[in-house]
Every structure is written in structure tokens, then in C-alpha cells.
Design a protein around this motif. Structure first.
Motif, PDB file in Angstrom:
ATOM      1  N   LYS A 147       8.772  -0.934   2.863  1.00 17.72           N
ATOM      2  CA  LYS A 147       9.977  -0.101   2.688  1.00 17.72           C
ATOM      3  C   LYS A 147       9.606   1.379   2.742  1.00 17.72           C
ATOM      4  N   GLY A 148       8.464   1.717   2.132  1.00 18.45           N
ATOM      5  CA  GLY A 148       7.992   3.102   2.158  1.00 18.45           C
ATOM      6  C   GLY A 148       7.626   3.553   3.557  1.00 18.45           C
ATOM      7  N   ILE A 149       6.949   2.681   4.317  1.00 12.95           N
ATOM      8  CA  ILE A 149       6.575   3.009   5.698  1.00 12.95           C
ATOM      9  C   ILE A 149       7.822   3.227   6.552  1.00 12.95           C
ATOM     10  N   ASP A 150       8.791   2.330   6.429  1.00 13.36           N
ATOM     11  CA  ASP A 150      10.033   2.454   7.214  1.00 13.36           C
ATOM     12  C   ASP A 150      10.780   3.741   6.873  1.00 13.36           C
ATOM     13  N   LEU A 151      10.849   4.047   5.570  1.00 10.38           N
ATOM     14  CA  LEU A 151      11.591   5.230   5.136  1.00 10.38           C
ATOM     15  C   LEU A 151      10.911   6.519   5.598  1.00 10.38           C
ATOM     16  N   THR A 152       9.592   6.589   5.462  1.00  9.61           N
ATOM     17  CA  THR A 152       8.869   7.806   5.872  1.00  9.61           C
ATOM     18  C   THR A 152       8.900   7.996   7.386  1.00  9.61           C
ATOM     19  N   LEU A 153       8.879   6.890   8.135  1.00  8.10           N
ATOM     20  CA  LEU A 153       9.011   7.000   9.595  1.00  8.10           C
ATOM     21  C   LEU A 153      10.393   7.515   9.972  1.00  8.10           C
ATOM     22  N   GLN A 154      11.403   6.995   9.293  1.00  7.73           N
ATOM     23  CA  GLN A 154      12.783   7.409   9.549  1.00  7.73           C
ATOM     24  C   GLN A 154      12.970   8.901   9.267  1.00  7.73           C
ATOM     25  N   MET A 155      12.296   9.385   8.212  1.00  6.76           N
ATOM     26  CA  MET A 155      12.439  10.788   7.819  1.00  6.76           C
ATOM     27  C   MET A 155      11.365  11.687   8.443  1.00  6.76           C
ATOM     28  N   ARG A 156      10.519  11.100   9.290  1.00  4.36           N
ATOM     29  CA  ARG A 156       9.449  11.859   9.974  1.00  4.36           C
ATOM     30  C   ARG A 156       8.531  12.574   8.989  1.00  4.36           C
ATOM     31  N   ASP A 157       8.204  11.897   7.932  1.00  4.35           N
ATOM     32  CA  ASP A 157       7.369  12.464   6.867  1.00  4.35           C
ATOM     33  C   ASP A 157       5.939  11.930   7.030  1.00  4.35           C
ATOM     34  N   THR A 158       5.089  12.679   7.741  1.00  9.92           N
ATOM     35  CA  THR A 158       3.745  12.203   8.073  1.00  9.92           C
ATOM     36  C   THR A 158       2.835  12.098   6.853  1.00  9.92           C
ATOM     37  N   THR A 159       3.009  13.002   5.879  1.00 13.94           N
ATOM     38  CA  THR A 159       2.128  12.994   4.706  1.00 13.94           C
ATOM     39  C   THR A 159       2.303  11.722   3.893  1.00 13.94           C
ATOM     40  N   ASN A 160       3.529  11.415   3.498  1.00 15.21           N
ATOM     41  CA  ASN A 160       3.775  10.202   2.718  1.00 15.21           C
ATOM     42  C   ASN A 160       3.555   8.946   3.554  1.00 15.21           C
ATOM     43  N   PHE A 161       3.775   9.040   4.852  1.00 10.98           N
ATOM     44  CA  PHE A 161       3.512   7.896   5.740  1.00 10.98           C
ATOM     45  C   PHE A 161       2.032   7.487   5.655  1.00 10.98           C
ATOM     46  N   LYS A 162       1.140   8.476   5.672  1.00  9.42           N
ATOM     47  CA  LYS A 162      -0.301   8.186   5.574  1.00  9.42           C
ATOM     48  C   LYS A 162      -0.645   7.520   4.249  1.00  9.42           C
ATOM     49  N   ASP A 163      -0.008   7.989   3.161  1.00 12.90           N
ATOM     50  CA  ASP A 163      -0.265   7.393   1.843  1.00 12.90           C
ATOM     51  C   ASP A 163       0.106   5.917   1.825  1.00 12.90           C
ATOM     52  N   PHE A 164       1.264   5.576   2.407  1.00 10.84           N
ATOM     53  CA  PHE A 164       1.688   4.176   2.443  1.00 10.84           C
ATOM     54  C   PHE A 164       0.791   3.346   3.369  1.00 10.84           C
ATOM     55  N   ILE A 165       0.337   3.943   4.468  1.00 10.09           N
ATOM     56  CA  ILE A 165      -0.561   3.234   5.381  1.00 10.09           C
ATOM     57  C   ILE A 165      -1.887   2.915   4.685  1.00 10.09           C
ATOM     58  N   LEU A 166      -2.396   3.876   3.902  1.00  8.51           N
ATOM     59  CA  LEU A 166      -3.643   3.643   3.158  1.00  8.51           C
ATOM     60  C   LEU A 166      -3.453   2.573   2.088  1.00  8.51           C
ATOM     61  N   LEU A 167      -2.277   2.551   1.495  1.00  6.08           N
ATOM     62  CA  LEU A 167      -1.962   1.511   0.502  1.00  6.08           C
ATOM     63  C   LEU A 167      -1.890   0.143   1.183  1.00  6.08           C
ATOM     64  N   ASP A 168      -1.337   0.125   2.379  1.00  5.52           N
ATOM     65  CA  ASP A 168      -1.272  -1.109   3.155  1.00  5.52           C
ATOM     66  C   ASP A 168      -2.677  -1.630   3.471  1.00  5.52           C
ATOM     67  N   ALA A 169      -3.624  -0.704   3.686  1.00  4.61           N
ATOM     68  CA  ALA A 169      -5.014  -1.096   3.944  1.00  4.61           C
ATOM     69  C   ALA A 169      -5.609  -1.797   2.723  1.00  4.61           C
ATOM     70  N   GLN A 170      -5.290  -1.294   1.517  1.00  5.83           N
ATOM     71  CA  GLN A 170      -5.781  -1.936   0.309  1.00  5.83           C
ATOM     72  C   GLN A 170      -5.187  -3.342   0.154  1.00  5.83           C
ATOM     73  N   ILE A 171      -3.917  -3.500   0.494  1.00  6.12           N
ATOM     74  CA  ILE A 171      -3.279  -4.826   0.438  1.00  6.12           C
ATOM     75  C   ILE A 171      -3.973  -5.770   1.425  1.00  6.12           C
ATOM     76  N   ASN A 172      -4.286  -5.250   2.625  1.00 11.52           N
ATOM     77  CA  ASN A 172      -4.972  -6.074   3.625  1.00 11.52           C
ATOM     78  C   ASN A 172      -6.347  -6.517   3.133  1.00 11.52           C
ATOM     79  N   PHE A 173      -7.013  -5.637   2.382  1.00 12.69           N
ATOM     80  CA  PHE A 173      -8.321  -6.008   1.821  1.00 12.69           C
ATOM     81  C   PHE A 173      -8.188  -7.214   0.901  1.00 12.69           C
ATOM     82  N   TYR A 174      -7.242  -7.150  -0.035  1.00  9.83           N
ATOM     83  CA  TYR A 174      -7.074  -8.253  -0.983  1.00  9.83           C
ATOM     84  C   TYR A 174      -6.546  -9.516  -0.301  1.00  9.83           C
ATOM     85  N   ALA A 175      -5.881  -9.331   0.847  1.00 12.30           N
ATOM     86  CA  ALA A 175      -5.396 -10.488   1.606  1.00 12.30           C
ATOM     87  C   ALA A 175      -6.482 -11.078   2.499  1.00 12.30           C
TER      88      ALA A 175
END
Length: 552
Positions: free
Chosen positions: A211-239
Motif C-alpha cells: 500500500k505504501g509503495i502504491d501510494l508513494t508511486l501515485q504521489m511521485r514521492d521518491t524518498t518514501n518510495f525508497k524506504d518502502f522498497i527497502l522494507l520490502d527487501a527485509q520482508i523478502n529476506f524473512y520469506a
């Protein structure tokens, strides 16, 4: 009532003292805000003294507290905490909806910044309970977030999730909150993602991250987009998707520093460990150790880092490193455990129990209200009609202002940029005066004023004059200070561009602030409201509704 930037400290002091008897609290507040925005600590200090003098003479405790609030920004930590205590003492019995919560929250901020999380929590709890008593929803949301962050830090993840969900419900009750309250929304989504990750609820963590990735992409917010992408990487690690997690972390971690960088390096180390590259894993863990040693800011996973480093030192027969890592593990573990116990106890006593009591009182009040409902229905009808008239009048005025703004946007009108002058400033020669005014006209027709780093010195250089002449010309012919002159130009341009380019309506408040030359969304909103009488969010909402209705 303006301050001419570019003059000496004595000139400023003289001008301010001269205006002292004429300034209202609103005038002082605006000037303080302006000085703060321009990092003009000399002027800010003088204004604070005037504010305090006026408030003391008039025995106005709230205004004295506001002056102290600004004062904390000029002081060291010890003095700032002392002024925060003064705010609390002055306003403890106040009926004002924002006090004394602001004083407690200020102490919370100062302690949090210095790493004293236990004391920060104690003050945030007192701020929250004050907001609860006064039914201040905005403060409850803000301080609830701070309490949740600290509880999260010390392992109370379920309690943090409950707080974040409560705040998300409050936020979603607002109309179109994803856009109009974008910053609050993204922060809550990020915190919910991170907390569910710590609870190993991977599906929930991924839900909020997406939801965060979709929202930041919609609002063209690159800074918060990177934060959510890095969080997604941590989720991928545990998965167990190690390669995908590694590629993302390597790509986006380069710009990080401090604790944020240390956490991402920890995950890179764990990935290397999972892929049987022990030497690379230890390289990352040693980098984590270097950062934590420098920052003195251990995070939850740092115990695992030192466990692995100790085992590696034993395997390498490196006795000295083994001793060093053991000492650090003991120190950080005991520090974290002691703080965790204090946080849990404080949160239970000062937040959980009072909140349950508050819920009980609300339930009792609702029951009593049902009994009184029939008796009060006639009175409510009368009050309702009066309230309806008030809100109707206010709504009509707001709509009138919005209509004016949309008309201005179509015809690109400029209001208040020129002032008829009978007495021209003798301090500026006539030929120079005409030349500066001509160059300013060209400057106003360009988009140069949208540069948020533009200051009087750089503009004077571009106009081939000096700051003294430029300041006099702007004050005399534009009838405003240089900062207000820039703000007015930017707001006028914002009105024009928002009317013309509907793509801008998708931007966040911070994104719009940057487009129109403001450093923060707050300074943009304040300047827009001061200039137009409506907030930019209201204006954008109106433009969106017209667009959807197909009238433009």
C-alpha cells in the motif's frame, strides 16, 4: 510592520524596539516564524524578548508559553528543558486545548533527540493524557505515534500495532486522507509494516508495504518510495527470497547513514550468512559494529551481530576481538533490557490504564447522554440552527475565496506587487532605483523565484546591485519584506499553475512545496493561507471536484 533584512544588528534592535508598542501577538508570531524560517537567530532573539516583555506586562500566560517555545530553539539541551518546564508550569491549569501538552511533548522531543528514550516516553505519555482529557484529536494522533515508536523500539510490538491501528482509523475518518494527509498516512503505513515484520506477520507486513509503495508511486514521492522498497527487501529476506532482498538492499542502501545504514548492513550480513559466504557476512557485521560504536545507538538486532562476531573471533583464535565483542554485547544487552523494563512499566501505568479508564468514562457518559437525549432535543434544535447559520456563512465565504482564486489562476493576476509611492527613497539614486525596478519586473515574469535556495544576497548579485539597495526598493515599492515578497510571488504562481496543470493535483503537500519554492509543506500551507484565506488542500480539493464534475 516589517524588518529589513540586510541591516546591522543595532538597526534591527532599534526597529523592533520602535515597533514594540504597536505589535500585536499575531504580528510578533508572524515575524518570529519569518525569522525562524530565514535562520535569523539575532532577530528571533530580539522578537522573543519583545514577546516575553509584552506577555509579562499583560500577564498573558499562554503567550508567555509561546515565547518560551521559540526560546527553546535558541538554547542548549539543559536550558531548553528548563524552558519546557516553564511552559508546563505556566499552563498546567489552562483551559487552552493545546496546553500543557505542548510543553510535555517538547520535553519528549528534546529527550528523544538526545537518546534518552525513557524520559522521552514519560513526557509523551503526559502529553498524550493531557490531549485525551481535552479531547484534542490532532495531539492524540501525534503523541500516540511517538509513544508507539518508543514501545516498538523496546519490544512491545503488539501494543505498538494497536496504537498505530487506532491512529490509522482516526486518519481514515478524514475525507480523502491519503492525499490531503499524505505524510501522516505514509508514516503510519511504514510503521505498521515494520511492526508486523518484527512480529513475523509477513503477510500483514507485505500488505502495508505494498500500500505504501502504491501510494508513494501515485504521489511521485521518491524518498518514501525508497524506504518502502527497502522494507520490502527485509520482508523478502524473512520469506527466504535472499537474492532479491540482496539486490534491492545493495541498490538502495548507498545513500543511507547512521543507524538506518547499520540495519540494512545487518540484513546484508544475514543474507551472506544464509548463502554460506561467512567472510562477507563478518565484513558487514564489522561495519555494523563500527557504526554502533560511533553512534552509541544500538538497535534490536545488534545482539545477534555481536553473537556472530564472537563466534567468528573464537574460530579465528582472536582472543582480543572476542573479549571486545563480549564486553559490547554485555553492555548493550543490559542497557536494552533495563530500558525495556522501564518502558513497559511506564507505558502500562501511564498509557494503558488511563486509556482504559477513559474508555470507561466515555461509556458511562454515553449511557447518561441517552437518558438526557429527550430532555435536550429542543435545546439542541435551537443551537443546531444557530450553528448551521454560522457554518453556512463560513462556507459561503470560503467558496467565494475559492472562486476568486480560480479566476486569478485563469488570468494570472498579481495582487499587491506594486505600491504607489510619492516619496522615493533618497538613499537610492534615481537611475539605480529605476534599473532595479526594471530588473525586478523581469525577475517576477520569470520562474527564478521558485528556487527554494534563493536569498537576498544571490538575487542582489543577479540584479547587479547590493542587498541594502534591494531591501530598500522591495520594502518601499513592494510594501513588504524580502521573504514575504518571495512568498507572495510563489503563492501567486502556485495558484496559476494549479489551475493550469491538473497533474500537480496528484502531488503531496511536500511535493507541491518543493515545486513552488518552499522548503517545507508547513511553510507552503501557512504562506498560502495567509495570502488567500484558504489552505492549499482545500483549494486542491475544490479543483479536483470541478475536474470530476467536468465543468472545466
Amino acid at each position: 510592520m516589517v524588518i529589513s533584512y540586510g541591516y546591522s544588528q543595532k538597526d534591527k534592535e532599534f526597529n523592533l524596539e520602535l515597533l514594540n508598542s504597536k505589535l500585536t501577538y499575531e504580528d510578533i508570531g508572524n515575524l518570529q516564524y519569518e525569522a525562524f524560517e530565514n535562520h535569523d537567530t539575532v532577530t528571533l532573539g530580539l522578537l522573543i524578548n519583545i514577546h516575553l516583555k509584552k506577555a509579562t506586562l499583560e500577564n498573558n500566560k499562554i503567550e508567555k508559553a509561546r515565547a518560551y517555545y521559540y526560546k527553546t530553539g535558541l538554547e542548549n539541551e539543559t536550558s531548553a528543558l528548563s524552558y519546557s518546564d516553564s511552559i508546563i508550569k505556566l499552563t498546567r491549569d489552562s483551559k487552552h486545548p493545546n496546553y500543557p501538552a505542548i510543553g510535555f511533548a517538547l520535553k519528549g522531543h528534546i529527550n528523544y533527540e538526545s537518546g534518552n528514550f525513557q524520559e522521552a516516553l514519560n513526557n509523551y505519555l503526559q502529553a498524550y493524557n493531557s490531549a485525551l482529557k481535552k479531547n484534542n484529536i490532532e495531539q492524540q494522533k501525534e503523541y500516540g505515534q511517538a509513544i508507539a515508536a518508543i514501545r516498538n523500539l523496546y519490544g512491545q510490538h503488539y501494543a505498538a500495532v494497536e496504537l498505530y491501528n487506532k491512529n490509522l482509523k482516526l486518519l481514515q475518518s478524514e475525507t480523502d486522507s491519503e492525499k490531503l494527509l499524505y505524510d501522516d498516512h505514509t508514516l503510519l503505513l511504514y510503521n505498521l509494516s515494520l511492526t508486523h515484520l518484527r512480529l513475523q506477520s509477513l503477510d500483514s507486513a507485505r500488505y502495508y508495504t505494498n500500500k505504501g509503495i502504491d501510494l508513494t508511486l501515485q504521489m511521485r514521492d521518491t524518498t518514501n518510495f525508497k524506504d518502502f522498497i527497502l522494507l520490502d527487501a527485509q520482508i523478502n529476506f524473512y520469506a527466504g527470497d535472499y537474492l532479491r532482498a540482496r539486490d534491492t538492499l545493495v541498490k538502495y542502501s548507498k545513500a543511507l547513514d547512521g543507524t538506518s545504514k547499520a540495519i540494512k548492513l545487518y540484513y546484508l550480513g544475514k543474507i551472506a550468512e544464509k548463502l554460506d559466504n561467512i567472510d562477507l557476512s563478518m565484513k558487514y557485521f564489522k561495519e555494523v559494529d563500527s557504526i554502533v560504536t560511533a553512534t552509541k545507538d544500538p538497535f534490536l538486532e545488534v545482539k545477534d551481530v555481536y553473537h556472530q562476531l564472537i563466534l567468528y573471533a573464537i574460530a579465528k583464535n582472536d582472543n582480543q576481538s572476542q573479549i571486545d565483542y563480549i564486553e559490547k554485547l554485555i553492555a548493550y544487552d543490559s542497557l536494552h533490557s533495563a530500558k525495556q523494563e522501564k518502558v513497559i512499566n511506564a507505558a502500562m501505568v501511564s498509557y494503558d490504564i488511563p486509556y482504559l479508564k477513559h474508555q470507561k468514562k466515555q461509556a458511562e457518559a454515553q449511557l447518561e447522554n441517552k437518558r438526557d437525549l429527550i430532555k435536550g432535543i429542543g435545546l439542541l434544535a435551537g443551537i443546531g440552527s444557530l450553528t448551521g447559520i454560522f457554518f453556512f456563512i463560513r462556507s459561503v465565504r470560503t467558496q467565494r475565496k475559492l472562486k476568486i482564486l480560480m479566476e486569478e489562476g485563469r488570468f494570472n493576476k498579481r495582487k499587491g506587487y506594486k505600491k504607489p509611492v510619492s516619496n522615493h527613497p533618497s538613499s537610492v539614486p534615481e537611475d539605480i532605483r529605476k534599473d532595479i525596478l526594471s530588473r525586478l519586473e523581469k525577475f517576477e515574469d520569470s520562474a527564478r523565484f521558485l528556487d527554494k535556495d534563493l536569498d537576498m544576497s544571490s538575487l542582489a548579485q543577479e540584479l547587479e546591485t547590493n542587498t541594502t539597495y534591494l531591501s530598500v526598493i522591495i520594502n518601499t515599492y513592494k510594501n513588504k519584506s524580502f521573504p514575504n515578497y518571495l512568498k507572495d510571488l510563489r503563492v501567486a504562481k502556485a495558484i496559476q499553475m494549479l489551475n493550469a496543470d491538473r497533474g500537480l493535483l496528484k502531488y503531496s503537500n511536500q511535493g507541491l512545496a518543493e515545486v513552488f519554492g518552499f522548503k517545507t509543506s508547513e511553510s507552503f500551507s501557512k504562506a498560502f493561507y495567509k495570502n488567500t484565506g484558504v489552505y492549499p488542500s482545500k483549494f486542491i480539493k475544490e479543483l479536483n471536484s470541478i475536474k470530476e464534475g467536468g465543468h472545466l
